[in-house]
Design a protein around this motif. Structure first.
Motif, mmCIF file in Angstrom:
data_model
loop_
_atom_site.group_PDB
_atom_site.id
_atom_site.type_symbol
_atom_site.label_atom_id
_atom_site.label_comp_id
_atom_site.label_asym_id
_atom_site.label_seq_id
_atom_site.Cartn_x
_atom_site.Cartn_y
_atom_site.Cartn_z
ATOM 1 N N ASN A 28 0.819 -1.207 0.000
ATOM 2 C CA ASN A 28 0.000 0.000 0.000
ATOM 3 C C ASN A 28 0.852 1.256 0.000
ATOM 4 O O ASN A 28 0.468 2.290 -0.552
ATOM 5 N N ILE A 31 1.775 1.904 -3.548
ATOM 6 C CA ILE A 31 0.633 2.491 -4.252
ATOM 7 C C ILE A 31 0.556 3.983 -3.979
ATOM 8 O O ILE A 31 0.357 4.795 -4.898
ATOM 9 N N SER A 146 -1.398 -4.563 -7.391
ATOM 10 C CA SER A 146 -2.809 -4.675 -7.029
ATOM 11 C C SER A 146 -3.355 -6.017 -7.489
ATOM 12 O O SER A 146 -2.836 -6.642 -8.414
ATOM 13 N N SER A 152 -10.269 -2.733 -3.793
ATOM 14 C CA SER A 152 -8.928 -2.218 -4.116
ATOM 15 C C SER A 152 -8.297 -3.013 -5.251
ATOM 16 O O SER A 152 -7.101 -3.336 -5.223
ATOM 17 N N ASN A 153 -9.094 -3.362 -6.265
ATOM 18 C CA ASN A 153 -8.555 -4.110 -7.394
ATOM 19 C C ASN A 153 -7.806 -3.179 -8.354
ATOM 20 O O ASN A 153 -7.701 -1.974 -8.127
ATOM 21 N N LYS A 154 -7.283 -3.758 -9.430
ATOM 22 C CA LYS A 154 -6.472 -2.987 -10.376
ATOM 23 C C LYS A 154 -7.250 -1.818 -10.961
ATOM 24 O O LYS A 154 -6.743 -0.692 -11.035
ATOM 25 N N ARG A 157 -7.796 1.015 -8.394
ATOM 26 C CA ARG A 157 -6.556 1.718 -8.052
ATOM 27 C C ARG A 157 -6.050 2.545 -9.232
ATOM 28 O O ARG A 157 -5.496 3.627 -9.042
#
Length: 480
Positions: A28, A31, A146, A152-154, A157
């Motif tokens: 995270n 990200i 991800s 919080s999938n691709k 995100r």
């Protein structure tokens, strides 16, 4: 660390493990670092949307020179997109990301202290290169750290780049508003300079904390045949125990590492996806440049607002409509097909632009507020629709080996379209006045036709990184 020990035999095993465990460990943080990079990009591109009027006054610019100054950064992004996309796939995500942060810091400071317009143009061009380099690598990080489905999938995100973009735009105008009150009137011309220099701060933050959280993408490493290095990152960043049970040299003996090549985007496998992505990027470029970038100019020239009203209205529209639309886009991205969300956004934008063209110059308070609300509706639709989805499409349409060049190429297309728009829109706005809204509505209508009826590609139906074996075979057919 997880008690389970995973075996890694092939690159797709790494993608499978990440899709299952993304969000754990330090991932995270990676990200957020990627999103901070997006913040810097957006802030950089926003700084002169208000300050351009001050730059015109300070350097006594003609309309043509105004176009050159405004488009310099976008021209730089074209170069940066192509070079950055290539290098992201060639030498990896980490080194490219850190290099462009250093370049940005230097260029931002030089631009802020530019003694004349030519130094400003050159500095903004270099800043554009940094922005262009950053987006392909940032999108790669968001995708490759991800999971494919669930919370919080691709897609969600990747869509998060949009609210981050508008958060940066709002921060830029928030800073301008603060400086407006803090600076004595005789130093008000420093507003644009101070806002430019301030953009170096988050880039410095990334440079200082990179060693603790930022790593290379394990998916990229795996697809380069470097399974052991990918395994080590899964351990340090994800707290996942893995064992490489494959002989890397044996596994990759018959399969040479794929060399990044822009031509691959136009082979039979990816051509339709590339056409859709290009359509989205050109459409967004012209619309965004008209409404978002020139929003202060629209308020000043067409709606005759004062300086303070222009700043506060722009900030309010970004926060209340664009940013909230972006947050909605993140929510929608993990629940609905990207194509449907995208089409809904374009349709609302088309209607808003047509109505703005019909209103023209507001001659009463009612029509003035109506026009401002329509601008807000356009920004809201941009936030949840095209703005969010424009990065989902190229990032999830291409596998890891060509993800950088895929995103980079499409962003370069955006750069060309924005450079053209930044140069001609001041001329169009002078010649056609508010009729420019009706002209730009074409760029909302065309993608509705192409994506809605001709090429119905949906990027979220297939995890292209997981099905790596087929992807490699497709690419090997055209890369010799």
């Amino acid at each position: 660390m997880s008690n389970k020990n995973y075996e890694i035999r092939y690159p797709e095993d790494v993608s499978r493990i990440i899709s299952e465990h993304a969000g754990k460990g330090k991932t995270n943080k990676v990200i957020w670092l990627a999103l901070i990079g997006v913040f810097i990009d957006a802030y950089d591109l926003t700084t002169l949307s208000f300050g351009i009027e001050q730059v015109i006054h300070e350097f006594s610019l003609t309309p043509i020179m105004t176009g050159v100054v405004a488009s310099a950064i976008v021209c730089g992004t074209i170069v940066g997109n192509l070079v950055g996309g290539f290098l992201t796939d060639k030498i990896g995500r980490y080194r490219v990301f850190m290099a462009d942060m250093v370049l940005f810091v230097i260029a931002a400071i030089v631009a802020g202290f530019a003694p004349n317009v030519w130094v400003l143009i050159i500095a903004r061009f270099v800043m554009g290169i940094s922005v262009g380099v950053d987006l392909p690598v940032a999108m790669s990080y968001l995708s490759e750290f991800s999971k494919f489905s669930g919370k919080s999938n691709k897609a969600s995100r990747l869509a998060a780049w949009c609210p981050m973009w508008y958060a940066a735009s709002s921060a830029c105008f928030g800073l301008v508003l603060a400086l407006y009150f803090l600076l004595p009137p005789e130093y008000s011309h420093w507003l644009w300079r101070a806002s430019l220099v301030f953009g170096a701060v988050p880039a410095l933050l990334i440079i200082f904390i990179r060693g603790k959280y930022l790593t290379e993408s394990p998916i990229w490493l795996a697809n380069q045949g470097r399974l052991k290095e990918a395994s080590e990152i899964l351990s340090t960043s994800y707290d996942i125990a893995t064992t490489v049970v494959a002989d890397e040299n044996k596994n990759f003996k018959k399969q040479q590492k794929i060399q990044p090549n822009f031509l691959v985007l136009f082979n039979s496998t990816y051509l339709s996806r590339t056409i859709v992505a290009i359509t989205i990027h050109i459409s967004v470029a012209f619309q965004y440049t008209t409404i978002a970038f020139f929003l202060p100019s629209i308020l000043t020239r067409f709606f005759h607002t004062t300086t303070l009203t222009t700043i506060t209205t722009t900030l309010a529209l970004n926060l209340l409509f664009a940013f909230t639309g972006g947050l909605l886009g993140v929510y929608l991205a993990r629940r609905f097909a990207s194509r449907h969300v995208l089409l809904a956004g374009f349709l609302i934008q088309f209607l808003a632009l047509i109505l703005l063209g019909l209103i023209g110059h507001p001659h009463s308070t009612f029509f003035l507020y109506s026009a401002i609300i329509l601008l807000g509706i356009w920004l809201f639709a941009e936030g949840f629709g095209p703005g969010a989805q424009m990065m989902v499409y190229p990032t999830m349409a291409y596998p890891a080996e060509i993800r950088g060049i895929g995103v980079g190429f499409n962003r370069a297309v955006t750069g060309v379209a924005q450079a053209i728009a930044l140069f001609i829109l001041p001329l169009w706005m002078t010649k056609y006045q508010t009729d420019v809204f009706s002209i730009i509505a074409i760029f909302a209508f065309v993608p509705i036709v192409i994506i809605g009826f001709i090429i119905k590609f949906e990027p979220t139906h297939n995890d292209i990184d997981f099905n790596e074996s087929q992807n490699r075979q497709d690419i090997d057919n055209i890369i010799v």
